[in-house]
Design a protein around this motif. Structure first.
Motif, PDB file in Angstrom:
ATOM      1  N   CYS A 114       7.464 -59.462 -35.324  1.00 43.58           N
ATOM      2  CA  CYS A 114       7.895 -58.616 -36.226  1.00 43.58           C
ATOM      3  C   CYS A 114       8.520 -59.704 -37.370  1.00 43.58           C
ATOM      4  O   CYS A 114       9.253 -60.734 -36.835  1.00 43.58           O
ATOM      5  CB  CYS A 114       9.049 -57.924 -35.463  1.00 43.58           C
ATOM      6  SG  CYS A 114       9.131 -56.372 -36.421  1.00 43.58           S
ATOM      7  N   LYS A 149       5.507 -55.405 -38.974  1.00 43.53           N
ATOM      8  CA  LYS A 149       4.763 -56.209 -37.947  1.00 43.53           C
ATOM      9  C   LYS A 149       4.063 -57.264 -38.631  1.00 43.53           C
ATOM     10  O   LYS A 149       3.535 -57.190 -39.882  1.00 43.53           O
ATOM     11  CB  LYS A 149       3.506 -55.214 -37.371  1.00 43.53           C
ATOM     12  CG  LYS A 149       3.914 -54.449 -36.294  1.00 43.53           C
ATOM     13  CD  LYS A 149       2.878 -53.349 -35.787  1.00 43.53           C
ATOM     14  CE  LYS A 149       3.486 -52.458 -34.702  1.00 43.53           C
ATOM     15  NZ  LYS A 149       2.391 -51.716 -34.322  1.00 43.53           N
ATOM     16  N   CYS A 165       8.045 -52.151 -37.729  1.00 42.01           N
ATOM     17  CA  CYS A 165       8.083 -51.988 -36.088  1.00 42.01           C
ATOM     18  C   CYS A 165       8.744 -51.030 -35.865  1.00 42.01           C
ATOM     19  O   CYS A 165       8.271 -50.576 -34.679  1.00 42.01           O
ATOM     20  CB  CYS A 165       8.732 -53.510 -36.017  1.00 42.01           C
ATOM     21  SG  CYS A 165       8.096 -55.268 -36.519  1.00 42.01           S
TER      22      CYS A 165
END
Length: 287
Positions: A31, A38, A60
């Motif tokens: 992350c 991501k 994320c």
């Protein structure tokens, strides 16, 4: 012709296998600390060089869309129609433009209607109906402007400036927040007024915040990447509820876009910057 087609299919299969292999190398649990997205990173070779560049993907912790503010949605589209008339659509004749919008609604409603009927909730149905309204109005306006690039640009400028006046009349550079840490500029010889740009990005941020609160998108980022020496501004928008309309328009070679493109064009024009705009529609789960 047959051998050419078979060759193309072979290349496509090889490309697909390479893409699958490349994706398998990615660490999908990484992350990015700055953006909360991501981080798809293919890692490093034995000699220390990267295997491709890391790219950002989906959030994320995905944001949630707020309920659609139908009053705000109507105001945005009403401004689009008025802006189109100011830009010369249908010779400035409101009834003629409304007739064109109605004709397109009748033409495409069966297709959009099936999608709306398959909605899993009343809220989803409202969003799909807004997407339908955006598509029909943008297509009618594009037709009424004869698809002329200069006329479409004029429309986007008028609409974008009207949106800023409605959504962010008093915004400025103090309202702009970058998702990245503050760093001293490596390159300070800008060929534009940076303060004017930041004022514009502040207005863009406030406008997008209002649209986010109105359930038209779930999240956005505005940034000036360090490695482009101030020559690029990126605007990332997640869960745009009108992305279907914009993709359909793009596939039909109608580069009229939607409210976001109009806002960006108005912001850069107000800052008196020479610019070009590129719009990309990306699946963040794979990119």
């Amino acid at each position: 012709r047959r051998s050419a087609i078979q060759g193309a299919r072979t290349i496509d299969k090889l490309d697909e296998k390479w893409a699958t292999f490349s994706d398998s190398l990615r660490e999908e649990n990484k992350c990015d600390e700055n953006t909360g997205r991501k981080l798809f990173d293919n890692g490093f070779r034995k000699d220390g060089t990267r295997v491709g560049n890391p790219v950002l993907g989906a959030m994320c912790n995905p944001a949630t869309l707020a309920p659609l503010d139908e009053t705000l949605a109507t105001k945005i589209l009403d401004l689009a129609v008025l802006s189109a008339l100011q830009a010369g659509a249908a010779g400035g004749d409101l009834k003629m433009l409304q007739k064109s919008i109605s004709d397109i609604e009748d033409l495409v409603k069966p297709s959009f209607g099936r999608s709306m009927d398959n909605s899993k909730s009343e809220e989803e149905k409202k969003r799909k109906y807004y997407d339908f309204q955006v598509y029909t109005k943008m297509r009618a306006i594009n037709n009424a402007l004869n698809g002329s690039p200069s006329s479409v640009k004029k429309f986007q400028l008028v609409w974008g400036k009207a949106l800023i006046s409605m959504l962010a009349p008093n915004a400025g550079s103090r309202d702009y927040v970058s998702p990245f840490p503050n760093m001293k500029d490596e390159f300070e010889d800008y060929d534009y007024n940076k303060n004017a740009l930041l004022d514009g990005l502040g207005a863009l941020k406030v406008s997008l915040d209002k649209m986010k609160d109105g359930g038209m998108l779930s999240y956005f980022e505005i940034s000036i990447p360090y490695d482009d020496y101030g020559s690029v501004v990126t605007v990332a928008i997640d869960d745009d509820v009108t992305i279907g309309a914009e993709i359909f328009l793009s596939e039909q070679n109608m580069n009229i876009g939607g409210a976001y493109q109009a806002l960006v064009r108005a912001v850069l024009d107000n800052a008196r910057i020479n610019y070009g705009i590129d719009a990309f529609y990306i699946d963040p789960s794979t990119t």
